[in-house]
Design a protein around this motif. Sequence first.
Motif, PDB file in Angstrom:
ATOM      1  N   UNK A 288     -32.184  -3.403  23.989  1.00 57.99           N
ATOM      2  CA  UNK A 288     -31.596  -4.262  22.799  1.00 57.99           C
ATOM      3  C   UNK A 288     -32.533  -3.824  21.460  1.00 57.99           C
ATOM      4  N   UNK A 289     -32.225  -4.484  20.545  1.00 54.32           N
ATOM      5  CA  UNK A 289     -32.893  -4.196  19.315  1.00 54.32           C
ATOM      6  C   UNK A 289     -34.237  -4.820  19.327  1.00 54.32           C
ATOM      7  N   UNK A 290     -35.358  -4.161  18.858  1.00 56.48           N
ATOM      8  CA  UNK A 290     -36.551  -4.654  18.864  1.00 56.48           C
ATOM      9  C   UNK A 290     -36.623  -6.011  18.054  1.00 56.48           C
ATOM     10  N   UNK A 291     -37.065  -7.087  18.610  1.00 53.48           N
ATOM     11  CA  UNK A 291     -37.275  -8.581  18.302  1.00 53.48           C
ATOM     12  C   UNK A 291     -37.881  -8.575  16.963  1.00 53.48           C
ATOM     13  N   UNK A 292     -39.140  -7.932  16.898  1.00 54.53           N
ATOM     14  CA  UNK A 292     -39.848  -7.885  15.613  1.00 54.53           C
ATOM     15  C   UNK A 292     -39.117  -7.723  14.334  1.00 54.53           C
ATOM     16  N   UNK A 293     -38.593  -6.390  14.659  1.00 56.06           N
ATOM     17  CA  UNK A 293     -37.836  -5.697  13.502  1.00 56.06           C
ATOM     18  C   UNK A 293     -36.487  -6.797  13.093  1.00 56.06           C
ATOM     19  N   UNK A 294     -35.705  -7.245  13.824  1.00 53.16           N
ATOM     20  CA  UNK A 294     -34.706  -8.192  13.620  1.00 53.16           C
ATOM     21  C   UNK A 294     -35.246  -9.325  13.020  1.00 53.16           C
ATOM     22  N   UNK A 295     -36.373  -9.862  13.707  1.00 54.82           N
ATOM     23  CA  UNK A 295     -37.018 -11.433  13.068  1.00 54.82           C
ATOM     24  C   UNK A 295     -37.297 -11.231  11.497  1.00 54.82           C
ATOM     25  N   UNK A 296     -37.939 -10.064  11.315  1.00 55.52           N
ATOM     26  CA  UNK A 296     -38.164  -9.700  10.009  1.00 55.52           C
ATOM     27  C   UNK A 296     -37.332  -9.463   8.923  1.00 55.52           C
ATOM     28  N   UNK A 297     -36.104  -9.077   9.478  1.00 58.54           N
ATOM     29  CA  UNK A 297     -34.984  -8.951   8.653  1.00 58.54           C
ATOM     30  C   UNK A 297     -34.273 -10.277   8.287  1.00 58.54           C
ATOM     31  N   UNK A 298     -34.315 -11.136   9.436  1.00 57.31           N
ATOM     32  CA  UNK A 298     -33.710 -12.848   9.086  1.00 57.31           C
ATOM     33  C   UNK A 298     -34.558 -13.459   8.306  1.00 57.31           C
ATOM     34  N   UNK A 299     -35.826 -13.147   8.426  1.00 55.05           N
ATOM     35  CA  UNK A 299     -36.840 -13.863   7.561  1.00 55.05           C
ATOM     36  C   UNK A 299     -36.543 -13.343   5.886  1.00 55.05           C
ATOM     37  N   UNK A 300     -36.299 -12.255   5.756  1.00 49.50           N
ATOM     38  CA  UNK A 300     -36.098 -11.634   4.325  1.00 49.50           C
ATOM     39  C   UNK A 300     -34.732 -12.038   4.002  1.00 49.50           C
ATOM     40  N   UNK A 301     -33.857 -12.175   4.667  1.00 46.13           N
ATOM     41  CA  UNK A 301     -32.462 -12.818   4.372  1.00 46.13           C
ATOM     42  C   UNK A 301     -32.513 -14.242   3.991  1.00 46.13           C
ATOM     43  N   UNK A 302     -33.262 -15.205   4.803  1.00 46.20           N
ATOM     44  CA  UNK A 302     -33.533 -16.395   4.624  1.00 46.20           C
ATOM     45  C   UNK A 302     -34.022 -16.749   3.329  1.00 46.20           C
ATOM     46  N   UNK A 303     -35.107 -15.776   2.805  1.00 46.65           N
ATOM     47  CA  UNK A 303     -35.791 -15.798   1.709  1.00 46.65           C
ATOM     48  C   UNK A 303     -34.826 -15.815   0.455  1.00 46.65           C
ATOM     49  N   UNK A 304     -34.162 -14.586   0.667  1.00 46.87           N
ATOM     50  CA  UNK A 304     -33.074 -14.232  -0.416  1.00 46.87           C
ATOM     51  C   UNK A 304     -32.164 -15.186  -0.640  1.00 46.87           C
TER      52      UNK A 304
END
Length: 185
Positions: free
Chosen positions: A58-74
């Motif tokens: 699957x997708x690397x969890x750390x990379x997905x989690x970082x993208x989710x954090x950026x989306x939430x902040x945006x």
Amino acid sequence: MSTLFPVVGRMSTGYDREQVEEFFTRARQAYEAGRSGSDTGLHETEVRQVAFDLVRAGYATGSVDSALDRLEAALVQRRRDAFVAAHGQQAWMDRIAERATTLYPRLVRPAGERFAAPERGRGYDRDAVDGLMDRLVAYFDADGDLTAAELRTVTFPSARRDKAYAEGVVDAYLDRAVEVLLAVE
């Protein structure tokens, strides 16, 4: 084949690629729809609470989690900007201060009594949770050093019921604290 995120090896687990792609496709559409100043239809709480199955390759969890954090902040930034444009900066700060005060009742409880124990089994180590709560007190009372990202990624050791807090109530509380910290960061 292009991928949104790095993929882990075939023998490792990561987030289900199809689920991640579906969520980010929907999130992108909602975010872009909100550019006109309208509501995006996607709330930062939904981003914080999304969960994906773990699967091999699957997708690397750390990379997905970082993208989710950026989306939430945006999303928080967009909501803040729209609110400030409509009501002013002071109204935003008053609103956040009001939300922050909802966190205080638990913060002023004595260590060891801030949350209920799990009904059975194990939970979050009480001392570790109380240590984080003390950092929240310092953040609010003395401009202590704490970020929403730290709260979002905190993990607690497991402990027996008599030395633990119930996980669900701690998680819900930390979600509200993340909202407050994101709103002022």
